[in-house]
Design a protein around this motif. Structure first.
Motif: not given
Ligand code: HEM
Ligand code: SF4
Ligand code: FES
Lengths: 251, 242
Positions: B132-142
């Motif tokens: 919704i806020v236009g982000g492209h990644e949920a999180l960065v894992y390793q």
């Protein structure tokens, strides 16, 4: 087998509706186990009167389980530990030698204490006056017999009609709800052709009165059904819900 | 308005909002079950829902149900306490036939909201909110960027933590207890009556609730077990979903 027992009574004493109450202990000696609970209280009162003290005030009338007056909360149960019985049908053989027996009045905002163990159950009369009757002309007995009613319906109506208006359902309910009583009184008429004519108006009026008098919202815990001396089923509550909801949707 | 002013009206709102939430749980569980068999399949579901308009509409509807249910829960609780009067019984006994859950619905509900808050942080804020806020990644894992629609990777990452899994199990147990009373009670409230039906409704509700809760619990348990057995499991699994 009859024997005598001795025990301690913890009785709620409260001089008036506005006054603060407290428990008072009484030692009861050698009471025969075939004494009824109310007779045992009579014995206590006689002793108190002889000593010049005020007797314990409690409601009672028929002493045979039909009037619904004997509203005592004994050891955590409305009408005491017996199931399907009123306080007047409770006998001392249900207790053991050395027991502590706690006797309290019904505790509910809808049933204020008048004195000691006596509460004002007038709210139930007001709910009945709001619609718990049939006001159409249903004819005489021969007319009644001429209307066919299925055995199943007749039994359900009769079961609902066995409610004696004692108030144990409210006393048992953690929500202080009077739904079991109201639903029994609505069902006993709604199930029969003579009562069906006014069923919708009756359900709305009696429920509105119950809400107005400050009884709680039913959450189907089933404590009322378990404690009711007449074993009224909560399926009556579902019937009242249905009557009420369909009446409201029709409006 | 009789839905506010009458006790049965208030109960009806409680019942219908609760049944709506049960319906949602049913769909949610069915979608989660896909993750038991295929991460790819699960991500297809995530992409299909994502932040598309129909998913957003459903989310708003769902949030409304939750708010109504909770607001009414507190209104009912306050009114019922008042109806009970100011004096309490000195001695109370639980009559037989009274379920524990039925007398503790509010406490169970509060545990459910707390679990829900954590769950929203774990998944919803990383997925739909990020989109919704236009982000492209949920999180960065390793060092690997995880897309907001990559639900499978989030499952594997979150449920490799035993504490998280333990909290989810407690949360789902609270939901089980809440529904073990709530489901049949809701049907009773809308007027489904009959002496035989009470028993049947109770059995149906208990079986249904148990199926839903087992379906939910299976996912965290399966992923925790896999990550405990094989320490490379999460990384491998996440790489496969990219
Ligand atoms: C997974 C989410 C939830 C579902 C599926 C759900 C479902 C239900 C259902 C079906 C009922 C029965 C309604 C009735 O008896 O008519 C109910 C009652 C209740 N719920 Fe929930 N609920 C959920 C979350 C919550 C939350 C977060 C609270 C918050 C405090 C809550 C508090 C209550 C209370 C106090 C009752 C008893 C009220 C009554 O029976 O009148 N619930 N719930
Ligand atoms: S429903 Fe049962 S407990 Fe309630 S008033 Fe009638 S007889 Fe008494
Ligand atoms: S005194 Fe009449 S029912 Fe007990």
């Amino acid at each position: 087998m009859e024997k005598n027992i001795s025990f301690t009574l913890k009785v709620w004493r409260q001089r008036g509706p506005k006054e603060k109450g407290a428990f008072k202990e009484y030692k009861m000696q050698d009471i025969p186990t075939d004494t009824s609970f109310l007779e045992m209280l009579d014995i206590l009162n006689e002793q108190l009167v002889n000593k010049g003290e005020e007797p314990v005030v409690f409601d009672h009338d028929c002493r045979e389980g039909i009037c619904g007056m004997c509203s005592l909360y004994v050891n955590g149960h409305p009408h005491g530990p017996s199931t399907g019985a009123t306080t007047c049908q409770l006998y001392m053989r249900k207790f053991k030698d050395g027991d502590v027996i706690t006797v309290e009045p019904w505790r509910s905002a809808g049933f204020p204490v008048i004195r000691d163990l006596m509460v004002d159950r007038g709210a139930y009369d007001k709910i009945m006056q709001a619609g718990g009757y049939v006001s159409i002309n249903t004819g005489g007995v021969p007319d009644g017999n001429a209307i066919p009613i299925s055995k199943e319906k007749a039994d359900l109506a009769m079961d609902a009609a066995s409610c004696i208006g004692c108030g144990a359902c409210v006393a048992a309910c953690k929500n202080g709800s009077a739904m079991l009583f109201v639903s029994a009184k609505v069902s006993q008429l709604a199930l029969l052709p003579q009562g069906q004519v006014e069923a919708a108006r009756r359900a709305k009026a009696m429920l509105a009165k119950m809400d107005e008098l400050g009884f709680g919202n039913c959450t189907n815990t089933r404590a009322c059904e378990a404690e009711c001396p007449k074993c009224i089923s909560i399926s009556n509550i579902a019937r009242l819900n249905r009557e009420f909801i369909s009446a409201k949707f029709k409006d | 308005m009789w839905l506010i002013n009458s006790s049965i009206g208030r109960k009806l709102v409680m019942s219908v909002s609760g049944l709506g939430l049960i319906l949602f749980l049913t769909f949610h569980m069915a979608m989660n079950a896909v993750a038991l068999f295929s991460g790819e399949g699960y991500n297809m579901v995530c992409e299909f829902l994502g932040a598309n308009w129909y998913a957003l509409v459903a989310t708003v509807g769902l949030a409304a149900l939750v708010v109504i249910h909770i607001v009414y829960a507190f209104i009912l609780q306050i009114q019922n306490r008042r109806a009970r009067g100011s004096e309490r019984y000195a001695v109370t006994a639980k009559p037989k036939g009274v379920e524990w859950a039925s007398q503790n619905m509010l406490v169970l509900g509060i545990i459910v909201i707390l679990g829900l808050a954590l769950h929203l942080v774990h998944f919803w804020s990383k997925m739909q909110l990020t989109e919704i806020v236009g982000g492209h990644e949920a999180l960065v894992y390793q060092g690997l960027a995880i897309a907001p629609t990559n639900g499978a990777a989030l499952i594997a990452i979150n449920f490799s933590n035993p504490l998280t899994v333990a909290i989810y199990v407690i949360w789902l147990a609270a939901i089980w207890f809440h529904l073990s009373h709530g489901f049949w009670s809701a049907l009773h409230t809308i007027g489904w009556n009959g002496k035989n039906w009470i028993k049947r409704l109770e059995v149906i509700s208990n079986v249904y609730t148990t199926i839903i809760v087992i379906g939910f619990i299976a996912v965290p348990l399966l992923f925790l077990a896999q990550s405990l057995i094989d320490s490379n499991f999460v990384l491998e699994y996440v790489k496969n979903t990219l």
